[in-house]
Design a protein around this motif. Structure first.
Motif, short mmCIF file in Angstrom:
data_model
loop_
_atom_site.label_atom_id
_atom_site.label_comp_id
_atom_site.label_asym_id
_atom_site.label_seq_id
_atom_site.Cartn_x
_atom_site.Cartn_y
_atom_site.Cartn_z
N TYR A 1 -20.15 10.02 -12.27
CA TYR A 1 -19.76 10.00 -10.93
C TYR A 1 -18.92 11.06 -10.75
O TYR A 1 -17.63 11.13 -11.30
CB TYR A 1 -19.34 8.70 -10.54
N ARG A 2 -19.09 12.22 -9.90
CA ARG A 2 -18.40 13.44 -9.80
C ARG A 2 -16.91 13.21 -9.02
O ARG A 2 -16.92 12.69 -8.02
CB ARG A 2 -19.08 14.49 -9.04
N MET A 3 -15.87 13.38 -9.66
CA MET A 3 -14.62 13.44 -9.24
C MET A 3 -13.76 14.69 -9.48
O MET A 3 -13.39 14.74 -10.66
CB MET A 3 -13.67 12.07 -9.43
N GLY A 4 -13.49 15.49 -8.43
CA GLY A 4 -12.95 16.99 -8.75
C GLY A 4 -13.58 17.66 -9.85
O GLY A 4 -14.84 17.63 -9.79
N ASP A 5 -13.04 17.72 -11.21
CA ASP A 5 -13.47 18.58 -12.05
C ASP A 5 -14.30 17.83 -13.26
O ASP A 5 -14.71 18.09 -14.31
CB ASP A 5 -12.52 19.66 -12.96
N PHE A 6 -14.30 16.41 -13.01
CA PHE A 6 -14.77 15.85 -14.04
C PHE A 6 -15.86 14.68 -13.55
O PHE A 6 -16.17 14.35 -12.15
CB PHE A 6 -13.66 14.46 -14.24
N PHE A 7 -16.96 14.31 -14.55
CA PHE A 7 -17.69 13.38 -14.15
C PHE A 7 -17.26 11.99 -14.87
O PHE A 7 -16.97 12.13 -15.75
CB PHE A 7 -19.10 13.47 -14.81
N GLU A 8 -16.92 11.12 -13.93
CA GLU A 8 -16.37 9.79 -14.41
C GLU A 8 -17.56 8.75 -14.78
O GLU A 8 -18.52 8.48 -13.73
CB GLU A 8 -15.21 9.25 -13.53
N LEU A 9 -17.14 7.86 -15.28
CA LEU A 9 -18.25 6.79 -15.64
C LEU A 9 -17.29 5.30 -15.69
O LEU A 9 -16.25 5.41 -16.07
CB LEU A 9 -18.69 6.70 -17.12
N PHE A 10 -18.00 4.33 -15.10
CA PHE A 10 -16.97 3.22 -14.86
C PHE A 10 -17.94 1.87 -15.48
O PHE A 10 -18.95 1.92 -15.80
CB PHE A 10 -17.11 2.95 -13.43
N PHE A 11 -17.14 0.94 -15.68
CA PHE A 11 -17.63 -0.32 -16.18
C PHE A 11 -18.39 -0.49 -17.52
O PHE A 11 -17.86 0.31 -18.16
CB PHE A 11 -18.63 -1.14 -14.75
N GLU A 12 -19.49 -0.96 -17.54
CA GLU A 12 -20.51 -0.95 -18.81
C GLU A 12 -20.57 0.54 -19.12
O GLU A 12 -20.65 0.95 -20.40
CB GLU A 12 -21.46 -1.93 -18.54
#
Ligand code: ADP
Length: 855
Positions: free
Chosen positions: A19-30
């Motif tokens: 999940y793109r947020m700014g300069d990062f791809f973030e992953l959540f939960f499991e």
């Protein structure tokens, strides 16, 4: 934000969501837990306790590669508008819109960094229709696309040949191979497949591509629908489908491939395989084609000869071979560059690769066109290397010599291609020079010698002085405007600088827009030629393979095999390419051996001590058959080979303990497959079959298998065994002959000569091998005692094979088996099914069960 996240996640529940947020791809939960473990990165949590982890966008590829390797699939959700656009649309609190732009899965990669340049990357979809299994296989990194269908029993062999990176089956499929992903069933239908194929290739009928049965079309439907889902509306590269019949190549089942280690060793490595020992290709595409050739040796003599003629030509002509190889080595992988361009992930460097690759193809055409008496295959390939002149010239004019991968900073369009672009660049250049001149002026004006004009992403151009010297510039009438104070320096702006900087920025932005427009045009021009470019790429790969096989043949003193019309197999001075290399590396000599199978002598029983070279001998001959039919020279001094329709290799169970199944069971299942499938044109090697069970059972099974192969299958067969008793079969089976690997005991030591000789081994040398292996002396002495007792017993009773000599012949025994009355069959034959009432039918079943129980 979490609502948006969950919405996206629901669209790709089987993937990890980036999940793109700014300069990062973030992953959540499991997803975050899975990824942090797989990538070994820190797992943190948001304020509300939701687990998360992230990877920087600029190095996302490397992380993707590791996740894909670990067996995961990833959905990439990008921001599809800027924060400014979001604010304009929905006010200051509006969330930037995100969309899944693609799925990254093992079978659908195109990025250079994620792919192995020397291996194909197949995505395979399977579908069932009309009792057959359809197989649609696509390598979208190069656009290769094949359709086939096989009976269910042939599926494993085909999958083993292809070696897919990813398998897709319809939801709820009855026989889905392990690790397959599932997709909506609706697309896996022949009608849908036909419709999708026609739409994709813009044709009214598929006849032009060949004929495909319902199963193949259904698989194509599943594959195309899956590709669309993965690309999320983007394009993927597929050339028109080629029909592939499972019988257009030598049939080699999965167990045989594994045992012969054709393209991978049993532990999964390329190193140590036949492919690795043969491969002298100098391009990635050549390496991929060679792997495909060795995985599917041909069974058409004319096609084999055509390949051999080309290899032969390059083997004779060292000078041409060297020039060809040197030229190929310098060529980029245009097939894969094209794949990226079609997939919309192309970059300026890919265009540069097309330019260089196609120009190189043109040069090769010139080199090879001059050859006298060119082989037919070469005449076939040559025209595909030409005809790209206009595109090459245009790319050569348009692009700088080494275009960058990243298009976003521009700088890839060459000078003199577009006058307007040149003007914009000149403008920006002039302004930059003027800015440089300003620095000197400001130094004079302020008297500060260390004053500098700098540039950064946040402030743009600015004036920087050390904090100590900043005061005069702070004065309201200094002509400078304060922008920023840092620990040691203070930064300013000034009207002249501002004006020039805007000029630079404006010209730069316009230039960038112009370059992007050119990029799009150039990509479109290249894509308009995609089929001929792909054909050129294929032709280059074929040339690389032929030249590489010639190189290998010259290097190893290999010979050109003669392909014969009858089922013979005559090899003189045969060697095992892999073992020979290993033996040589250890500073020893590999002993070459002959193998002469003919219709009259088609089964060789090979005995001799362990470690004597039996397995090596068996395998080297199977490999020679594979090499010959793949169109390669073979590791022997001479070879005459009648086409092999099916190749089988089985090794007695105890070598395969690692598999974890009941190994003897596996051995028997595999042997059963040979007995039911081998034909008079097949070639079978059996190594210590029967070893996985007790001596009596094992000998009995080995005996019966040899008889059945000799009498029923009548194929060419090499059978290695340590059951000395089997040598008695030589007296009863005409086409069976005895051979052994030689060994000598010299001053109490065993010398293994690795040399094959006619006749049976005189003894098994088991204790001598044990001694060689370092078994402690007292144990050896004890074993000797036990052995002499056993031998005495054997002499008295005739040993375990006593009585075998009076055994009726195999043919008589099978007849007896067939003739023996079978009450169950007789009862069944007597039933008139239509005349039975339900009650009578039930009684009948009880009666039949009773009969079966008596058996
Ligand atoms: P077996 O099947 O009789 O137990 P192998 O074929 O496994 O024997 O051979 C054992 C070892 O002997 C091989 O690993 C190799 O090092 C060596 N060897 C086999 N064949 C030859 C040969 N023809 N020349 C030289 N060394 C050989």
């Amino acid at each position: 934000m979490m609502a948006q996240y969950h919405g996206l996640k629901a669209q790709a529940p089987d993937c990890l969501l980036f999940y793109r947020m700014g300069d990062f791809f973030e992953l959540f939960f499991e997803d975050a837990q899975t990824a942090s473990a797989a990538l070994d990165i820190a797992l943190t949590s948001r304020g509300d306790g939701v687990p998360m982890c992230g990877v920087p966008c600029h190095s996302a590829d490397a992380y993707l590669a590791r996740l894909i390797k670990a067996g995961h699939r990833v959905a990439v959700a990008e921001q599809v508008e800027t924060p400014e656009q979001a604010k304009k649309r929905g006010g200051s609190k509006a969330l930037v819109e995100r969309r899944i732009i693609r799925l990254v899965t093992a079978g659908t990669l195109t990025e250079e960094s994620l792919l192995d340049s020397r291996a194909s990357n197949w995505l395979v979809a399977l579908a069932e229709a009309g009792g057959r299994i359809g197989i649609a296989a696509a390598d979208i990194s190069t656009g290769r696309f094949e359709l086939a269908s096989v009976p269910p029993s042939g599926l494993d062999a085909e999958l083993a040949r292809i070696g897919p990176s990813e398998l897709v089956v319809a939801e709820g499929s009855a026989n889905s191979p392990p690790g397959a992903v599932t997709a909506a069933r609706s697309a896996f239908a022949s009608g849908e497949g036909e419709r999708l194929l026609k739409a994709r290739f813009g044709v009214a009928t598929l006849d032009g591509f060949g004929s495909f049965d319902r199963a193949a079309l259904a698989a194509a439907g599943g594959l195309l629908a899956y590709l669309d889902r993965v690309a999320q509306g983007g394009e993927t590269f597929l050339q028109p489908p080629t029909p592939r019949a499972a019988d257009d190549h030598m049939a080699i089942d999965a167990a045989t491939r594994e045992s012969l280690e054709l393209t991978r060793t049993q532990s999964g490595e390329r190193k140590g395989s036949l492919l690795d020992a043969v491969d002298r290709t100098v391009t990635g595409a050549g390496a991929r084609l060679l792997a495909a050739d060795l995985s599917a040796p041909l069974n058409d003599a004319a096609a084999i000869e055509a390949r051999l003629n080309l290899v032969g030509r390059f083997a004779e002509d060292g000078a041409v071979r060297e020039r060809l190889r040197a030229a190929l080595r310098a060529l980029p992988d245009i097939g894969r560059a094209l794949g990226r361009l079609v997939a919309g992930r192309g970059n300026p460097r890919d265009l540069g690769q097309l330019r260089d690759g196609l120009a190189g193809a043109r040069d090769l055409h010139e080199l090879l066109d001059r050859l006298e008496g060119p082989p037919a295959l070469l005449l076939d390939l040559l025209p595909r290397l030409r005809g790209h002149g206009a595109l090459v010239d245009r790319l050569a004019r348009a692009l700088v010599p080494s275009p960058p991968i990243d298009a976003s900073d521009g700088g890839f369009i060459a000078e003199n291609y577009d006058a307007a672009l040149d003007d914009l660049r000149a403008l920006a250049g002039n302004a930059r020079r003027a800015i440089a001149a300003l620095e000197a002026q400001y130094r004079l004006k302020t008297g500060i010698q260390t004053l500098k004009i700098r540039h950064n992403g946040v402030l743009g151009y600015h004036i920087e002085v050390s904090a100590k010297q900043a005061d005069p510039l702070m004065a309201p009438d200094s002509g400078f405007t304060h922008r920023q104070t840092l620990a040691g320096v203070v930064r300013f702006n000034a009207p002249e600088l501002h004006e020039l900087a805007s000029k630079v920025a404006q010209a730069g932005a316009h230039a960038l827009t112009a370059e992007q427009a050119h990029l799009e045009e150039l990509i479109a021009a290249a894509l308009a030629q995609r089929d001929p470019i792909a054909a050129a790429a294929d032709a280059l790969a074929r040339l690389d393979v032929a030249a590489a096989l010639a190189e290998r043949a010259v290097e190893g003193g290999w010979c050109r095999p003669k392909i014969m019309p009858h089922a013979c197999f005559e090899v003189e001075g045969g060697r095992h390419p892999v073992v020979e290399a290993a033996v040589r590396a250890a500073g020893e000599r590999f002993v070459a051996n002959d193998c002469k199978l003919s219709e009259e002598s088609r089964l060789w029983l090979v005995t001799g001590p362990n470690m004597g070279g039996k397995s090596t001998f068996l395998r080297q001959n199977a490999l020679i058959a594979v090499l010959a039919q793949a169109g390669s020279f073979v590791s022997a001094n001479s070879a005459s080979i009648g086409l092999v329709d099916r190749l089988f290799s089985r090794v007695g169970a105890s070598d395969n303990l690692a598999r974890g199944r009941s190994t003897f069971m596996v051995e028997m299942i595999e042997t059963a497959a040979i007995l039911s499938q081998a034909t008079e044109r097949s070639f079978v090697i059996l190594d210590e079959v029967g070893r996985g069970t007790s001596t009596y059972d094992g000998l009995a099974i080995a005996w019966a298998v040899v008889e059945a192969i000799h009498e029923t299958n009548r194929c060419r067969c090499l059978f290695a065994t340590h059951y000395h008793e089997l040598t008695r079969l030589a007296g009863r089976l005409d086409a069976l002959s005895l051979h052994h690997v030689r060994a000598r005991e010299w001053k109490g030591d065993l010398v293994l000569l690795h040399e094959l000789e006619a006749g049976a081994a005189d003894r098994s040398y088991g204790l001598a091998v044990a001694r060689l292996a370092g078994l402690p002396r007292p144990v050896l002495a004890r074993a000797k005692d036990v052995l002499s007792r056993l031998e005495k017993g054997r002499d008295k009773t005739g040993g375990i094979a006593a009585g075998l000599d009076d055994l009726p012949l195999f043919a008589a025994a099978t007849e007896r088996e067939a003739e023996a009355p079978d009450p169950l069959r007789e009862a069944l034959a007597a039933v008139d099914a239509d005349a039975l009432s339900p009650r009578e039918a039930l009684e009948l079943i009880y009666r039949l069960k009773g009969l079966a129980a008596e058996d």
